[in-house]
Design a protein around this motif. Structure first.
Motif, PDB file in Angstrom:
ATOM      1  N   PRO A  80      13.999  25.654  21.854  1.00 46.17           N
ATOM      2  CA  PRO A  80      14.350  24.259  21.580  1.00 46.17           C
ATOM      3  C   PRO A  80      13.321  23.510  21.267  1.00 46.17           C
ATOM      4  O   PRO A  80      13.392  22.497  20.456  1.00 46.17           O
ATOM      5  CB  PRO A  80      14.216  23.526  23.268  1.00 46.17           C
ATOM      6  CG  PRO A  80      13.752  24.658  23.970  1.00 46.17           C
ATOM      7  CD  PRO A  80      14.007  26.230  23.079  1.00 46.17           C
ATOM      8  N   ASP A  81      12.051  24.233  20.605  1.00 55.26           N
ATOM      9  CA  ASP A  81      10.809  23.536  20.130  1.00 55.26           C
ATOM     10  C   ASP A  81      10.935  23.672  18.450  1.00 55.26           C
ATOM     11  O   ASP A  81      10.302  23.145  17.795  1.00 55.26           O
ATOM     12  CB  ASP A  81       9.697  23.846  20.413  1.00 55.26           C
ATOM     13  CG  ASP A  81       9.342  23.682  22.153  1.00 55.26           C
ATOM     14  OD1 ASP A  81       9.985  22.544  22.445  1.00 55.26           O
ATOM     15  OD2 ASP A  81       8.845  24.390  22.912  1.00 55.26           O
ATOM     16  N   ASP A  82      11.977  24.500  18.008  1.00 58.71           N
ATOM     17  CA  ASP A  82      12.066  24.585  16.577  1.00 58.71           C
ATOM     18  C   ASP A  82      12.455  23.417  16.062  1.00 58.71           C
ATOM     19  O   ASP A  82      13.242  22.759  16.313  1.00 58.71           O
ATOM     20  CB  ASP A  82      13.252  25.764  16.414  1.00 58.71           C
ATOM     21  CG  ASP A  82      13.294  26.071  14.843  1.00 58.71           C
ATOM     22  OD1 ASP A  82      13.599  25.092  14.061  1.00 58.71           O
ATOM     23  OD2 ASP A  82      12.908  27.160  14.413  1.00 58.71           O
ATOM     24  N   PRO A  83      11.645  22.917  14.795  1.00 58.09           N
ATOM     25  CA  PRO A  83      12.008  21.725  14.255  1.00 58.09           C
ATOM     26  C   PRO A  83      13.179  21.243  13.826  1.00 58.09           C
ATOM     27  O   PRO A  83      13.748  20.285  13.804  1.00 58.09           O
ATOM     28  CB  PRO A  83      10.916  21.708  13.058  1.00 58.09           C
ATOM     29  CG  PRO A  83       9.904  22.901  13.213  1.00 58.09           C
ATOM     30  CD  PRO A  83      10.653  23.805  14.326  1.00 58.09           C
ATOM     31  N   ARG A  84      14.112  22.508  13.292  1.00 62.25           N
ATOM     32  CA  ARG A  84      15.337  22.279  13.086  1.00 62.25           C
ATOM     33  C   ARG A  84      16.389  21.953  14.008  1.00 62.25           C
ATOM     34  O   ARG A  84      17.222  21.028  14.166  1.00 62.25           O
ATOM     35  CB  ARG A  84      15.829  23.516  12.355  1.00 62.25           C
ATOM     36  CG  ARG A  84      15.361  23.845  11.110  1.00 62.25           C
ATOM     37  CD  ARG A  84      15.636  25.343  10.578  1.00 62.25           C
ATOM     38  NE  ARG A  84      15.058  26.297  11.395  1.00 62.25           N
ATOM     39  CZ  ARG A  84      15.407  27.608  11.349  1.00 62.25           C
ATOM     40  NH1 ARG A  84      16.503  27.798  10.604  1.00 62.25           N
ATOM     41  NH2 ARG A  84      14.909  28.318  12.137  1.00 62.25           N
ATOM     42  N   PHE A  85      15.920  22.223  15.332  1.00 60.72           N
ATOM     43  CA  PHE A  85      16.439  21.906  16.528  1.00 60.72           C
ATOM     44  C   PHE A  85      16.059  20.667  17.260  1.00 60.72           C
ATOM     45  O   PHE A  85      16.855  19.649  17.466  1.00 60.72           O
ATOM     46  CB  PHE A  85      16.493  22.944  17.670  1.00 60.72           C
ATOM     47  CG  PHE A  85      17.676  23.005  18.790  1.00 60.72           C
ATOM     48  CD1 PHE A  85      18.792  23.317  18.602  1.00 60.72           C
ATOM     49  CD2 PHE A  85      17.214  22.179  19.708  1.00 60.72           C
ATOM     50  CE1 PHE A  85      19.549  23.277  19.811  1.00 60.72           C
ATOM     51  CE2 PHE A  85      17.934  22.068  21.039  1.00 60.72           C
ATOM     52  CZ  PHE A  85      19.288  22.495  20.919  1.00 60.72           C
ATOM     53  N   ALA A  86      14.692  20.759  17.598  1.00 63.07           N
ATOM     54  CA  ALA A  86      13.975  19.369  18.250  1.00 63.07           C
ATOM     55  C   ALA A  86      14.137  18.265  17.312  1.00 63.07           C
ATOM     56  O   ALA A  86      13.973  17.072  18.050  1.00 63.07           O
ATOM     57  CB  ALA A  86      12.521  19.895  18.476  1.00 63.07           C
ATOM     58  N   GLY A  87      14.236  18.387  16.061  1.00 58.79           N
ATOM     59  CA  GLY A  87      14.180  16.976  15.163  1.00 58.79           C
ATOM     60  C   GLY A  87      15.246  15.961  15.445  1.00 58.79           C
ATOM     61  O   GLY A  87      15.043  14.763  15.363  1.00 58.79           O
ATOM     62  N   THR A  88      16.356  16.487  16.124  1.00 58.95           N
ATOM     63  CA  THR A  88      17.393  15.507  16.337  1.00 58.95           C
ATOM     64  C   THR A  88      18.109  15.680  17.787  1.00 58.95           C
ATOM     65  O   THR A  88      18.757  14.757  18.145  1.00 58.95           O
ATOM     66  CB  THR A  88      18.667  15.674  15.342  1.00 58.95           C
ATOM     67  OG1 THR A  88      18.924  17.160  15.509  1.00 58.95           O
ATOM     68  CG2 THR A  88      18.347  15.307  13.855  1.00 58.95           C
ATOM     69  N   ALA A  89      17.610  16.694  18.635  1.00 58.04           N
ATOM     70  CA  ALA A  89      18.229  17.041  19.873  1.00 58.04           C
ATOM     71  C   ALA A  89      17.835  16.061  20.745  1.00 58.04           C
ATOM     72  O   ALA A  89      16.579  15.291  20.710  1.00 58.04           O
ATOM     73  CB  ALA A  89      17.670  18.365  20.283  1.00 58.04           C
ATOM     74  N   LYS A  90      18.593  15.423  21.598  1.00 61.57           N
ATOM     75  CA  LYS A  90      18.262  14.541  22.603  1.00 61.57           C
ATOM     76  C   LYS A  90      18.230  15.045  24.154  1.00 61.57           C
ATOM     77  O   LYS A  90      17.904  14.625  25.018  1.00 61.57           O
ATOM     78  CB  LYS A  90      19.256  13.434  22.387  1.00 61.57           C
ATOM     79  CG  LYS A  90      18.879  12.733  21.326  1.00 61.57           C
ATOM     80  CD  LYS A  90      19.672  11.336  21.089  1.00 61.57           C
ATOM     81  CE  LYS A  90      19.387  10.435  19.799  1.00 61.57           C
ATOM     82  NZ  LYS A  90      20.127   9.446  19.830  1.00 61.57           N
TER      83      LYS A  90
END
Length: 164
Positions: A80-90
């Motif tokens: 969940p900390d990968d920027p592609r995931f964390a960048g928009t995940a809420k």
């Protein structure tokens, strides 16, 4: 599961090699895992093939087990900390787990973090329900919407880092 059970589940489908060849044509690399879903979220049997390349990029390709056509490609990320995931995940992983368990009560076996082709982050959870059936639930990491539900009949290539 015994090999004869795997063959019986796949009866009437294209040979698994048809889907493996189709996946390799789209994303060359090493096959890390193959799952058989029936029904898949699309209502048809599907082989879900995880492919990794030399740079350790990982994709999950869904192949229609009746036609051999690839119909979905998702990029897998490490967490969940990968920027592609964390960048928009809420949602947090705990939020996604709660939503999936509200739909399918049971024990969470595996959590994967994926990015759909359109860039949306998605949690993919494997849950063993009270009847012993393994179900795959996808939860949108921004909206919390349940995107897909399916039954996973078998898996080859278990990833210890994702299992609980």
């Amino acid at each position: 599961m015994m090999l004869s059970s795997v063959a019986a589940i796949a009866a009437g489908n294209v040979p698994i090699t048809t889907c493996l060849d189709a996946a390799a044509a789209v994303k060359p690399g090493e096959f890390a895992k193959v799952e058989y879903l029936d029904p898949s979220a699309e209502g048809v049997p599907a082989f879900v093939i995880e492919v990794r390349n030399e740079a350790s990029d990982s994709w999950e390709l869904s192949c229609d087990a009746r036609s051999g056509a690839i119909y979905e490609i998702e990029s897998e990320v490490a967490g969940p900390d990968d920027p592609r995931f964390a960048g928009t995940a809420k949602l947090t992983t705990a939020d996604a787990e709660a939503r999936a368990l509200a739909l399918v009560p049971g024990r969470i076996l595996e959590v994967e973090y994926e990015v759909d082709a359109n860039g949306d982050p998605v949690f993919e959870l494997d849950i063993r329900d009270g009847d012993g059936v393994e179900r795959k639930i996808e939860v949108h990491a921004v909206t919390g919407e349940i995107l897909e539900t399916s039954v996973e009949h078998w898996e080859i290539g278990i990833e210890a880092s994702e299992r609980r």
